[in-house]
Design a protein around this motif. Structure first.
Motif, mmCIF file in Angstrom:
data_model
loop_
_atom_site.group_PDB
_atom_site.id
_atom_site.type_symbol
_atom_site.label_atom_id
_atom_site.label_comp_id
_atom_site.label_asym_id
_atom_site.label_seq_id
_atom_site.Cartn_x
_atom_site.Cartn_y
_atom_site.Cartn_z
ATOM 1 N N GLN A 49 8.974 -11.700 -61.722
ATOM 2 C CA GLN A 49 9.440 -10.526 -62.439
ATOM 3 C C GLN A 49 8.705 -10.367 -63.769
ATOM 4 N N PHE A 50 8.439 -9.103 -64.110
ATOM 5 C CA PHE A 50 7.764 -8.740 -65.346
ATOM 6 C C PHE A 50 8.535 -7.601 -66.004
ATOM 7 N N TYR A 51 8.038 -7.171 -67.146
ATOM 8 C CA TYR A 51 8.546 -5.978 -67.822
ATOM 9 C C TYR A 51 7.357 -5.079 -68.097
ATOM 10 N N PHE A 52 7.640 -3.801 -68.306
ATOM 11 C CA PHE A 52 6.575 -2.843 -68.564
ATOM 12 C C PHE A 52 6.567 -2.480 -70.035
ATOM 13 N N LEU A 68 10.460 -9.491 -72.841
ATOM 14 C CA LEU A 68 10.725 -8.350 -73.727
ATOM 15 C C LEU A 68 10.453 -8.713 -75.184
ATOM 16 N N ASN A 69 10.362 -10.001 -75.473
ATOM 17 C CA ASN A 69 10.082 -10.465 -76.840
ATOM 18 C C ASN A 69 8.589 -10.559 -77.138
ATOM 19 N N ASP A 70 7.739 -10.134 -76.198
ATOM 20 C CA ASP A 70 6.291 -10.191 -76.390
ATOM 21 C C ASP A 70 5.904 -9.345 -77.609
ATOM 22 N N PRO A 71 5.368 -9.976 -78.667
ATOM 23 C CA PRO A 71 5.031 -9.225 -79.874
ATOM 24 C C PRO A 71 3.626 -8.604 -79.849
ATOM 25 N N LEU A 72 2.808 -8.968 -78.864
ATOM 26 C CA LEU A 72 1.406 -8.554 -78.861
ATOM 27 C C LEU A 72 1.119 -7.280 -78.079
ATOM 28 N N HIS A 73 1.888 -7.019 -77.049
ATOM 29 C CA HIS A 73 1.558 -5.935 -76.131
ATOM 30 C C HIS A 73 2.616 -4.847 -76.143
ATOM 31 N N GLY A 74 2.274 -3.705 -76.633
ATOM 32 C CA GLY A 74 3.131 -2.544 -76.539
ATOM 33 C C GLY A 74 4.360 -2.581 -77.410
ATOM 34 N N LYS A 75 4.475 -1.591 -78.226
ATOM 35 C CA LYS A 75 5.639 -1.449 -79.101
ATOM 36 C C LYS A 75 6.842 -0.933 -78.322
ATOM 37 N N PHE A 76 6.587 -0.204 -77.214
ATOM 38 C CA PHE A 76 7.651 0.382 -76.394
ATOM 39 C C PHE A 76 7.775 -0.412 -75.105
ATOM 40 N N LYS A 77 9.009 -0.775 -74.749
ATOM 41 C CA LYS A 77 9.226 -1.630 -73.581
ATOM 42 C C LYS A 77 10.381 -1.100 -72.730
ATOM 43 N N HIS A 78 10.168 -1.101 -71.406
ATOM 44 C CA HIS A 78 11.264 -0.807 -70.484
ATOM 45 C C HIS A 78 12.106 -2.069 -70.352
ATOM 46 N N LYS A 79 13.403 -1.920 -70.424
ATOM 47 C CA LYS A 79 14.285 -3.092 -70.384
ATOM 48 C C LYS A 79 14.547 -3.609 -68.967
ATOM 49 N N ASP A 80 14.339 -2.757 -67.966
ATOM 50 C CA ASP A 80 14.565 -3.192 -66.586
ATOM 51 C C ASP A 80 13.349 -3.957 -66.068
ATOM 52 N N PRO A 81 13.592 -5.068 -65.392
ATOM 53 C CA PRO A 81 12.464 -5.855 -64.882
ATOM 54 C C PRO A 81 11.721 -5.131 -63.752
ATOM 55 N N ILE A 82 10.452 -5.466 -63.609
ATOM 56 C CA ILE A 82 9.578 -4.947 -62.559
ATOM 57 C C ILE A 82 9.239 -6.127 -61.656
ATOM 58 N N GLN A 83 9.330 -5.929 -60.359
ATOM 59 C CA GLN A 83 9.011 -7.006 -59.426
ATOM 60 C C GLN A 83 7.510 -7.059 -59.183
ATOM 61 N N GLY A 84 6.916 -8.216 -59.434
ATOM 62 C CA GLY A 84 5.519 -8.465 -59.096
ATOM 63 C C GLY A 84 5.459 -9.120 -57.735
ATOM 64 N N VAL A 85 4.537 -8.672 -56.885
ATOM 65 C CA VAL A 85 4.399 -9.241 -55.545
ATOM 66 C C VAL A 85 2.933 -9.483 -55.233
ATOM 67 N N ASN A 86 2.681 -10.508 -54.438
ATOM 68 C CA ASN A 86 1.361 -10.689 -53.864
ATOM 69 C C ASN A 86 1.256 -9.607 -52.792
ATOM 70 N N LEU A 87 0.413 -8.628 -53.022
ATOM 71 C CA LEU A 87 0.376 -7.440 -52.173
ATOM 72 C C LEU A 87 -0.006 -7.754 -50.732
ATOM 73 N N GLU A 88 -0.949 -8.650 -50.530
ATOM 74 C CA GLU A 88 -1.333 -9.018 -49.158
ATOM 75 C C GLU A 88 -0.141 -9.592 -48.412
#
Length: 195
Positions: A49-52, A68-88
């Motif tokens: 799981q990731f966040y956007f 969501l506490n990442d201070p380096l990437h993006g000032k705006f964050k979606h609070k709902d998690p995003i599922q990462g998958v191995n696409l193959e």
């Protein structure tokens, strides 16, 4: 979707919750016109799981973060998690019956295209789809070389089709060496097809 027609299938994958509604709209086309399945997933090496996050308030562009506490990437964050998958693996599990018809892969992942493509190599080796992908302006010279080596190693011919700012066909230029890959600082698109 038009090329696939009513008998084919188009899978649209995008992790961005804001953009996903745009991806979802064509899936409501009348039956028989096209079958489009929108998937709000992130194509990643492993299932996780990731966040956007985005530096833009519109959230129209951005990327994945692990916290969501990442201070380096993006000032705006979606609070709902995003599922990462191995696409193959995801495609093998959920769309195995469609894989023999796999004919086209389009990647545009803001510099992560090569890493997604690497996860799809088992499918590319079997089905030989045409591949269109972005070569993002910030990726390293090594990653550009890796893209060239991967595609040519799989028996593909590569064309640079530019930045989509004009006629694609008139801009297509063969890429026969690493030195002919789009240069650092320029975002351009390539198409690769099996010889």
């Amino acid at each position: 979707a038009i090329a696939a027609g009513g008998e084919g299938l188009v899978l649209g994958v995008d992790p961005n919750p804001t953009v996903f509604s745009v991806l979802e709209a064509p899936s409501r086309l009348p039956a028989g016109k096209a079958k489009i399945v929108p998937l709000q997933l992130a194509a990643t090496e492993t299932d996780k799981q990731f966040y956007f996050a985005s530096s833009e308030a519109s959230m129209s562009n951005g990327g994945l973060i692990e916290s969501l506490n990442d201070p380096l990437h993006g000032k705006f964050k979606h609070k709902d998690p995003i599922q990462g998958v191995n696409l193959e693996e995801y495609l093998q599990k959920h769309y195995a019956q469609w894989l023999p018809k796999l004919s086209f892969i389009k990647l545009d992942a803001e510099g992560f295209d090569y890493f997604i493509l690497k996860t799809l190599v088992p499918l590319v080796k079997v089905y030989h789809p045409t591949i269109a992908m972005e070569v993002y302006h910030r990726i390293s010279a090594q990653t550009r070389s890796d893209i060239f080596s991967l595609l040519t190693g799989l028996g593909y011919t590569i064309l640079n089709i530019g930045d989509f700012e004009g006629e694609i066909a008139s801009n297509a230029t063969p890429i026969e060496s690493v030195e002919q890959m789009p240069p650092l600082g320029h975002t351009e698109n390539i198409v690769a097809f099996r010889r």
